[in-house]
Design a protein around this motif. Structure first.
Motif, PDB file in Angstrom:
ATOM      1  N   UNK A  73       0.836  -1.198   0.000  1.00 47.50           N
ATOM      2  CA  UNK A  73       0.000   0.000   0.000  1.00 47.50           C
ATOM      3  C   UNK A  73       0.870   1.248   0.000  1.00 47.50           C
ATOM      4  N   UNK A  74       1.874   1.273   0.854  1.00 47.86           N
ATOM      5  CA  UNK A  74       2.821   2.377   0.931  1.00 47.86           C
ATOM      6  C   UNK A  74       4.216   1.790   0.986  1.00 47.86           C
ATOM      7  N   UNK A  75       5.180   2.444   0.394  1.00 49.54           N
ATOM      8  CA  UNK A  75       6.545   1.918   0.387  1.00 49.54           C
ATOM      9  C   UNK A  75       6.673   0.697  -0.507  1.00 49.54           C
ATOM     10  N   UNK A  76       7.673  -0.149  -0.209  1.00 46.58           N
ATOM     11  CA  UNK A  76       7.918  -1.344  -1.023  1.00 46.58           C
ATOM     12  C   UNK A  76       7.520  -2.637  -0.334  1.00 46.58           C
ATOM     13  N   UNK A  77       7.378  -2.621   0.992  1.00 42.47           N
ATOM     14  CA  UNK A  77       7.161  -3.849   1.752  1.00 42.47           C
ATOM     15  C   UNK A  77       5.799  -3.849   2.410  1.00 42.47           C
ATOM     16  N   UNK A  78       5.279  -5.046   2.665  1.00 38.49           N
ATOM     17  CA  UNK A  78       4.027  -5.236   3.387  1.00 38.49           C
ATOM     18  C   UNK A  78       4.095  -6.581   4.089  1.00 38.49           C
ATOM     19  N   UNK A  79       3.123  -6.868   4.953  1.00 41.24           N
ATOM     20  CA  UNK A  79       3.011  -8.182   5.574  1.00 41.24           C
ATOM     21  C   UNK A  79       2.109  -9.035   4.686  1.00 41.24           C
ATOM     22  N   UNK A  80       2.467 -10.320   4.551  1.00 43.23           N
ATOM     23  CA  UNK A  80       1.739 -11.215   3.646  1.00 43.23           C
ATOM     24  C   UNK A  80       1.575 -12.587   4.286  1.00 43.23           C
ATOM     25  N   UNK A  81       0.382 -13.155   4.133  1.00 41.09           N
ATOM     26  CA  UNK A  81       0.118 -14.515   4.580  1.00 41.09           C
ATOM     27  C   UNK A  81      -0.438 -15.307   3.403  1.00 41.09           C
ATOM     28  N   UNK A  82       0.208 -16.421   3.108  1.00 42.52           N
ATOM     29  CA  UNK A  82      -0.252 -17.274   2.010  1.00 42.52           C
ATOM     30  C   UNK A  82      -0.842 -18.585   2.516  1.00 42.52           C
ATOM     31  N   UNK A  83      -0.909 -18.750   3.835  1.00 38.78           N
ATOM     32  CA  UNK A  83      -1.348 -20.005   4.416  1.00 38.78           C
ATOM     33  C   UNK A  83      -2.836 -20.248   4.151  1.00 38.78           C
ATOM     34  N   UNK A  84      -3.165 -21.498   3.872  1.00 34.43           N
ATOM     35  CA  UNK A  84      -4.557 -21.924   3.779  1.00 34.43           C
ATOM     36  C   UNK A  84      -4.963 -22.310   5.197  1.00 34.43           C
ATOM     37  N   UNK A  85      -5.651 -21.423   5.888  1.00 32.15           N
ATOM     38  CA  UNK A  85      -5.994 -21.625   7.286  1.00 32.15           C
ATOM     39  C   UNK A  85      -5.869 -20.322   8.054  1.00 32.15           C
ATOM     40  N   UNK A  86      -5.504 -20.429   9.324  1.00 34.06           N
ATOM     41  CA  UNK A  86      -5.452 -19.259  10.217  1.00 34.06           C
ATOM     42  C   UNK A  86      -4.055 -18.664  10.300  1.00 34.06           C
TER      43      UNK A  86
END
Length: 186
Positions: A73-86
């Motif tokens: 959203x801003x800058x170059x980095x973000x937090x990401x989760x690719x897990x199928x689940x919680x």
């Protein structure tokens, strides 16, 4: 103090983190205008923009979340989760008594089918008791902002907790620009 022309209204642009709109200073009104990069707020969340690896690693408790590049959203980095689940991440903060207001802001989006995603952002005490829910619902296909006034928690230690669920192997969940800003002005 902004006093361009006391007989006409003048526009004033908003801070890009807290809104993209503008306001009009009415005739005979005033606004405090500071030099460039003068902060009239302070940030309580450490590494909420996810730009600095060590600060992300050292300040966010997390499960199934990583820090990734591009399409933030801003800058170059973000937090990401690719897990199928919680998945979850959180940060403890102390909300000081010495300022006028506190605003929680976070931006989220998903590349997964939105009907198979859910995000709940809660404010908790240090015993992990939920004090308030800032957002609960499906994630969005475009960057979407969620906000909440945290002024009621002045003088307390709280946890900003984000829990997500994805029930598909497709897509990822994204979080960026998590902030608790304190204002020194009314």
């Amino acid at each position: 103090i902004w006093t361009d022309n006391p007989s006409t209204a003048d526009p004033l642009s908003a801070h890009p983190q807290f809104g993209s709109g503008s306001t009009i200073i009415p005739a005979n009104g005033y606004a405090v205008v500071a030099a460039k990069n003068t902060q009239v707020y302070s940030e309580l969340i450490v590494a909420g923009n996810f730009e600095q690896r060590n600060l992300f690693r050292d300040n966010w408790e997390r499960d199934n979340w990583d820090r990734t590049k591009w399409n933030a959203h801003g800058g170059r980095w973000k937090a990401e989760s690719s897990v199928n689940g919680s998945a979850w991440l959180y940060q403890d903060i102390v909300v000081p008594l010495s300022v006028n207001s506190y605003l929680f802001v976070c931006w989220e989006r998903t590349t997964a089918p939105i009907s198979q995603t859910e995000m709940t952002v809660t404010i908790r005490d240090y015993d992990d008791t939920i004090l308030q829910t800032a957002y609960s619902g499906q994630m969005s296909s475009a960057w979407t902002c969620h906000t909440m006034d945290l002024t009621a928690y002045a003088g307390q230690g709280i946890i900003i907790h984000c829990a997500t669920t994805k029930t598909t192997g497709q897509g990822v969940l994204l979080l960026d620009d998590v902030s608790v800003a304190t204002s020194y002005v009314d």
